[in-house]
Write a protein that holds these residues in place. Sequence first.
Motif, PDB file in Angstrom:
ATOM      1  N   TRP A 186      75.089  11.366 120.846  1.00 24.25           N
ATOM      2  CA  TRP A 186      74.810  10.484 119.727  1.00 24.25           C
ATOM      3  C   TRP A 186      74.539   9.079 120.222  1.00 24.25           C
ATOM      4  CZ3 TRP A 186      79.094  13.660 120.142  1.00 24.25           C
ATOM      5  CH2 TRP A 186      80.239  13.098 120.688  1.00 24.25           C
ATOM      6  N   LEU A 187      73.648   8.431 119.525  1.00 23.23           N
ATOM      7  CA  LEU A 187      73.401   7.013 119.710  1.00 23.23           C
ATOM      8  C   LEU A 187      73.874   6.295 118.461  1.00 23.23           C
ATOM      9  CD1 LEU A 187      69.693   7.164 120.969  1.00 23.23           C
ATOM     10  CD2 LEU A 187      71.737   6.829 122.387  1.00 23.23           C
ATOM     11  N   VAL A 188      74.439   5.102 118.650  1.00 19.42           N
ATOM     12  CA  VAL A 188      74.710   4.224 117.519  1.00 19.42           C
ATOM     13  C   VAL A 188      73.806   3.018 117.709  1.00 19.42           C
ATOM     14  CG1 VAL A 188      76.440   2.924 116.242  1.00 19.42           C
ATOM     15  CG2 VAL A 188      77.069   5.064 117.399  1.00 19.42           C
ATOM     16  N   VAL A 189      72.918   2.806 116.748  1.00 20.07           N
ATOM     17  CA  VAL A 189      71.776   1.916 116.942  1.00 20.07           C
ATOM     18  C   VAL A 189      71.803   0.811 115.890  1.00 20.07           C
ATOM     19  CG1 VAL A 189      69.254   1.855 117.072  1.00 20.07           C
ATOM     20  CG2 VAL A 189      70.485   3.925 117.776  1.00 20.07           C
ATOM     21  N   PRO A 190      71.567  -0.456 116.284  1.00 21.40           N
ATOM     22  CA  PRO A 190      71.506  -1.523 115.281  1.00 21.40           C
ATOM     23  C   PRO A 190      70.388  -1.243 114.261  1.00 21.40           C
ATOM     24  CG  PRO A 190      71.467  -2.435 117.524  1.00 21.40           C
ATOM     25  CD  PRO A 190      71.309  -0.954 117.651  1.00 21.40           C
ATOM     26  N   ASP A 191      70.589  -1.731 113.041  1.00 20.68           N
ATOM     27  CA  ASP A 191      69.632  -1.496 111.960  1.00 20.68           C
ATOM     28  C   ASP A 191      68.177  -1.672 112.397  1.00 20.68           C
ATOM     29  OD1 ASP A 191      71.659  -1.057 110.158  1.00 20.68           O
ATOM     30  OD2 ASP A 191      71.708  -3.134 109.429  1.00 20.68           O
ATOM     31  N   HIS A 192      67.905  -2.793 113.083  1.00 16.70           N
ATOM     32  CA  HIS A 192      66.512  -3.130 113.341  1.00 16.70           C
ATOM     33  C   HIS A 192      65.875  -2.233 114.399  1.00 16.70           C
ATOM     34  CE1 HIS A 192      68.464  -5.307 116.659  1.00 16.70           C
ATOM     35  NE2 HIS A 192      67.291  -5.392 117.244  1.00 16.70           N
ATOM     36  N   MET A 193      66.673  -1.387 115.065  1.00 11.28           N
ATOM     37  CA  MET A 193      66.112  -0.523 116.103  1.00 11.28           C
ATOM     38  C   MET A 193      66.109   0.959 115.704  1.00 11.28           C
ATOM     39  SD  MET A 193      65.550  -2.310 119.200  1.00 11.28           S
ATOM     40  CE  MET A 193      65.649  -0.961 120.357  1.00 11.28           C
ATOM     41  N   VAL A 194      66.703   1.305 114.575  1.00 11.91           N
ATOM     42  CA  VAL A 194      66.824   2.736 114.221  1.00 11.91           C
ATOM     43  C   VAL A 194      65.450   3.395 114.152  1.00 11.91           C
ATOM     44  CG1 VAL A 194      67.494   4.365 112.406  1.00 11.91           C
ATOM     45  CG2 VAL A 194      69.041   2.504 113.032  1.00 11.91           C
ATOM     46  N   GLU A 195      64.526   2.749 113.473  1.00 12.52           N
ATOM     47  CA  GLU A 195      63.220   3.375 113.259  1.00 12.52           C
ATOM     48  C   GLU A 195      62.497   3.622 114.580  1.00 12.52           C
ATOM     49  OE1 GLU A 195      60.736   1.357 110.372  1.00 12.52           O
ATOM     50  OE2 GLU A 195      58.986   2.385 111.221  1.00 12.52           O
ATOM     51  N   VAL A 196      62.487   2.629 115.450  1.00 11.45           N
ATOM     52  CA  VAL A 196      61.737   2.781 116.705  1.00 11.45           C
ATOM     53  C   VAL A 196      62.418   3.803 117.623  1.00 11.45           C
ATOM     54  CG1 VAL A 196      62.825   0.777 117.836  1.00 11.45           C
ATOM     55  CG2 VAL A 196      60.585   1.547 118.590  1.00 11.45           C
ATOM     56  N   VAL A 197      63.736   3.889 117.585  1.00 10.60           N
ATOM     57  CA  VAL A 197      64.427   4.889 118.413  1.00 10.60           C
ATOM     58  C   VAL A 197      64.111   6.304 117.910  1.00 10.60           C
ATOM     59  CG1 VAL A 197      66.697   5.825 119.023  1.00 10.60           C
ATOM     60  CG2 VAL A 197      66.260   3.366 119.239  1.00 10.60           C
ATOM     61  N   VAL A 198      64.204   6.501 116.608  1.00 13.82           N
ATOM     62  CA  VAL A 198      63.953   7.842 116.053  1.00 13.82           C
ATOM     63  C   VAL A 198      62.515   8.264 116.309  1.00 13.82           C
ATOM     64  CG1 VAL A 198      63.785   9.165 113.912  1.00 13.82           C
ATOM     65  CG2 VAL A 198      65.770   7.717 114.347  1.00 13.82           C
ATOM     66  N   ARG A 199      61.604   7.305 116.254  1.00 14.38           N
ATOM     67  CA  ARG A 199      60.190   7.625 116.469  1.00 14.38           C
ATOM     68  C   ARG A 199      59.954   8.245 117.842  1.00 14.38           C
ATOM     69  NH1 ARG A 199      57.942   3.009 114.351  1.00 14.38           N
ATOM     70  NH2 ARG A 199      57.801   1.967 116.365  1.00 14.38           N
ATOM     71  N   GLN A 200      60.807   7.920 118.813  1.00 12.45           N
ATOM     72  CA  GLN A 200      60.621   8.465 120.165  1.00 12.45           C
ATOM     73  C   GLN A 200      60.879   9.970 120.225  1.00 12.45           C
ATOM     74  OE1 GLN A 200      59.336   6.050 121.997  1.00 12.45           O
ATOM     75  NE2 GLN A 200      59.837   4.702 120.277  1.00 12.45           N
ATOM     76  N   LYS A 201      61.502  10.513 119.185  1.00 14.80           N
ATOM     77  CA  LYS A 201      61.737  11.959 119.185  1.00 14.80           C
ATOM     78  C   LYS A 201      60.441  12.733 118.984  1.00 14.80           C
ATOM     79  CE  LYS A 201      66.501  12.389 117.624  1.00 14.80           C
ATOM     80  NZ  LYS A 201      67.393  13.102 116.668  1.00 14.80           N
ATOM     81  N   GLY A 202      59.371  12.051 118.597  1.00 17.34           N
ATOM     82  CA  GLY A 202      58.126  12.742 118.320  1.00 17.34           C
ATOM     83  C   GLY A 202      57.791  12.638 116.844  1.00 17.34           C
ATOM     84  N   GLU A 203      58.388  11.691 116.180  1.00 18.64           N
ATOM     85  CA  GLU A 203      58.026  11.281 114.834  1.00 18.64           C
ATOM     86  C   GLU A 203      58.565  12.159 113.722  1.00 18.64           C
ATOM     87  OE1 GLU A 203      53.822  10.476 114.762  1.00 18.64           O
ATOM     88  OE2 GLU A 203      54.065   8.890 116.219  1.00 18.64           O
ATOM     89  N   THR A 204      58.625  13.454 113.923  1.00 19.10           N
ATOM     90  CA  THR A 204      58.933  14.282 112.763  1.00 19.10           C
ATOM     91  C   THR A 204      60.128  15.192 112.963  1.00 19.10           C
ATOM     92  OG1 THR A 204      57.423  15.941 113.610  1.00 19.10           O
ATOM     93  CG2 THR A 204      56.557  14.396 111.997  1.00 19.10           C
ATOM     94  N   GLU A 205      60.685  15.246 114.149  1.00 16.57           N
ATOM     95  CA  GLU A 205      61.644  16.308 114.396  1.00 16.57           C
ATOM     96  C   GLU A 205      62.939  15.787 114.962  1.00 16.57           C
ATOM     97  OE1 GLU A 205      60.020  19.592 116.493  1.00 16.57           O
ATOM     98  OE2 GLU A 205      58.140  19.507 115.378  1.00 16.57           O
ATOM     99  N   GLU A 206      63.982  16.504 114.667  1.00 12.02           N
ATOM    100  CA  GLU A 206      65.202  16.274 115.417  1.00 12.02           C
ATOM    101  C   GLU A 206      65.265  17.320 116.524  1.00 12.02           C
ATOM    102  OE1 GLU A 206      68.779  17.571 113.845  1.00 12.02           O
ATOM    103  OE2 GLU A 206      67.907  18.550 112.118  1.00 12.02           O
ATOM    104  N   ASN A 207      66.160  17.104 117.472  1.00 11.73           N
ATOM    105  CA  ASN A 207      66.128  17.934 118.676  1.00 11.73           C
ATOM    106  C   ASN A 207      67.341  18.835 118.863  1.00 11.73           C
ATOM    107  OD1 ASN A 207      63.735  16.828 119.307  1.00 11.73           O
ATOM    108  ND2 ASN A 207      64.451  15.624 121.035  1.00 11.73           N
ATOM    109  N   VAL A 208      68.284  18.804 117.954  1.00 11.55           N
ATOM    110  CA  VAL A 208      69.516  19.556 118.170  1.00 11.55           C
ATOM    111  C   VAL A 208      69.651  20.623 117.088  1.00 11.55           C
ATOM    112  CG1 VAL A 208      72.015  19.394 118.429  1.00 11.55           C
ATOM    113  CG2 VAL A 208      70.566  17.493 119.151  1.00 11.55           C
ATOM    114  N   GLY A 209      69.988  21.847 117.494  1.00 11.99           N
ATOM    115  CA  GLY A 209      70.121  22.938 116.539  1.00 11.99           C
ATOM    116  C   GLY A 209      71.204  22.649 115.510  1.00 11.99           C
TER     117      GLY A 209
END
Lengths: 340, 340
Positions: B193-216
């Motif tokens: 898990w990452l705990v991310v400041p508000d202003h960085m949440v969007e850009v961090v999540v976008r690195q997953k490939g925009e649409t998907e989460e990676n954990v079952g």
Amino acid sequence: MRHAVSTAPLDAFGYTDPLGRVELREALARYLTRARGLRTRADNIVVCSGAAEGLRLVATALVETGVREVAVEEFGLPAQRGTLTRAGLATPAIALDAGGADISALDGSPNLGAVLLTPSHQFPLGVALHPDRRAAVVDWARRRGAIIIEDDHDGEFRYDRTPVGALQGLGPRHVIYMGTASKSLAPGLRVGWLVVPDHMVEVVVRQKGETEENVGFVNQLAMAEFIDSGAYDRHIRTMRSQYRRRREQLIEAITQRTPGSPDVAIVGLPAGLHVLLTRPGRLVSADAGRPAWKRLAVEPLDLFRHPCSTSDLDGVVVGFASPSPSAWPGALDALVGLLQ
Amino acid sequence: MRHAVSTAPLDAFGYTDPLGRVELREALARYLTRARGLRTRADNIVVCSGAAEGLRLVATALVETGVREVAVEEFGLPAQRGTLTRAGLATPAIALDAGGADISALDGSPNLGAVLLTPSHQFPLGVALHPDRRAAVVDWARRRGAIIIEDDHDGEFRYDRTPVGALQGLGPRHVIYMGTASKSLAPGLRVGWLVVPDHMVEVVVRQKGETEENVGFVNQLAMAEFIDSGAYDRHIRTMRSQYRRRREQLIEAITQRTPGSPDVAIVGLPAGLHVLLTRPGRLVSADAGRPAWKRLAVEPLDLFRHPCSTSDLDGVVVGFASPSPSAWPGALDALVGLLQ
């Protein structure tokens, strides 16, 4: 999955092979050989958490081997172009027609190191790559030392004939094949797979972060057992007949209920989990948020258009896999109602 | 996990929130607030498949926001430096001493956009960041608009006192916190898990490939229930006492069985899952492949040394968490035998 949890070996809880569980890689090698005509062994299979992660691994691996340009089809998933772009790759477009991607154009681009294709069923246009072009692109990759990235997102779902085998079978040393359980089974599993030529396995796996695999062992072991028991083949057959019926019902509803209308045409092979409706009249994607759609996916074709595409094709792409069986008739009604 | 499989909601099988299952993010927010002193809500938590994927998401997100340099401690995991480098980031080293990283050096590097630290328990030296430096690094990040990446790899495992709270609690707007179940529970889960400041949440999540989460979803839901039921806290307490005993036995065996020897010294706090032995005499890492080690991890300190480090510290790093309880005495014997 309950069985996989109960019977998992102790070592599954630890750091294991970064390629993924050997049980799953062996099951996939057998399945892909049998069902999709691949030529592969377990050692060439890299388990990943879905097609998105798979393409990210491929993209950064290509960059590490010196590739700077990857051609993409002029219509495709914008998230895939984004993944390539973020890795630092240029993504020139190649044109599409009824025979799929215009492979002859590749020779005119001397800087290309790879091409991303959906040969079995183009997304979103729904055409298949012509047999001559299948041979031509493998020949191009062989001559140029280039890589074909084959996105076989829905290759099992062909309704008029036995599915065409994967392109990988024609040139296993030149193709990186991407498959996923997200469309055939369930996205929530987060299980996908790459089939990688010998000389690229190490660099692809290294992109995972050198020491780790990314998919939980329960999902891997469950998927391995699901395949080996024959349940996956049965599931594919069942879903193939359900999706075929949905596609037929969708086309029948549109042709019957918009009689003589020149406003709707349906493009693409009897295959896959989506249809492209051209000239969709007043159907606009803004409608797609309505509850009546029941998870029908309705997107404007423009969403998938490469910025450099010169195609004048227009339409909407309708994904019909997600509504539950009970919601399907209502979703179909809502769609056709808007087309009238 | 069996319960999670049986009770998972239908939507868990589909594409869900790219941040991760809300059940897990809410459980983690409560746990991290209670146990590690974080200041966070579920909306700031991004589930990932482990610390390696977490750092990759952070690295490419930092690049996207314009960061070009991330300082790292002069001893650390080479795979982490590799992840940063592959993302295109320069990784200058900061010196370590008994008070942890030399925070005062950060001001001399005007191009730094972030720093990667292990404040609770430096890996591999085993020291903690001095309280004054904890305040100083948050102040530096605030003044410079920089990000502190806090790798809290084993923060729960302190044996002499209540664990020091995470640095994140001092400056939640300036810290990206990385945690993982790989050390506290099992790597095979692939849950981090990452705990991310508000202003960085969007850009961090976008690195997953925009649409998907990676954990079952099974692993996520099982972990959520494990935390919420109190079983995770109990597990941590149990393992803390087991690891404390192992560390004590290791030190006792070394001091008793190498009496008066100036060849072995043990560095670091009573904490974590590893010790650093300095002046280890003829113990060399080549021995670590021997079956007698039973999964004891023995690595030369040089493996973790930054190429620009000027430290003359030498030694071997011994990770003592992995041997099974029955294998532990034999592994300890083998290690001490080599030290004599």
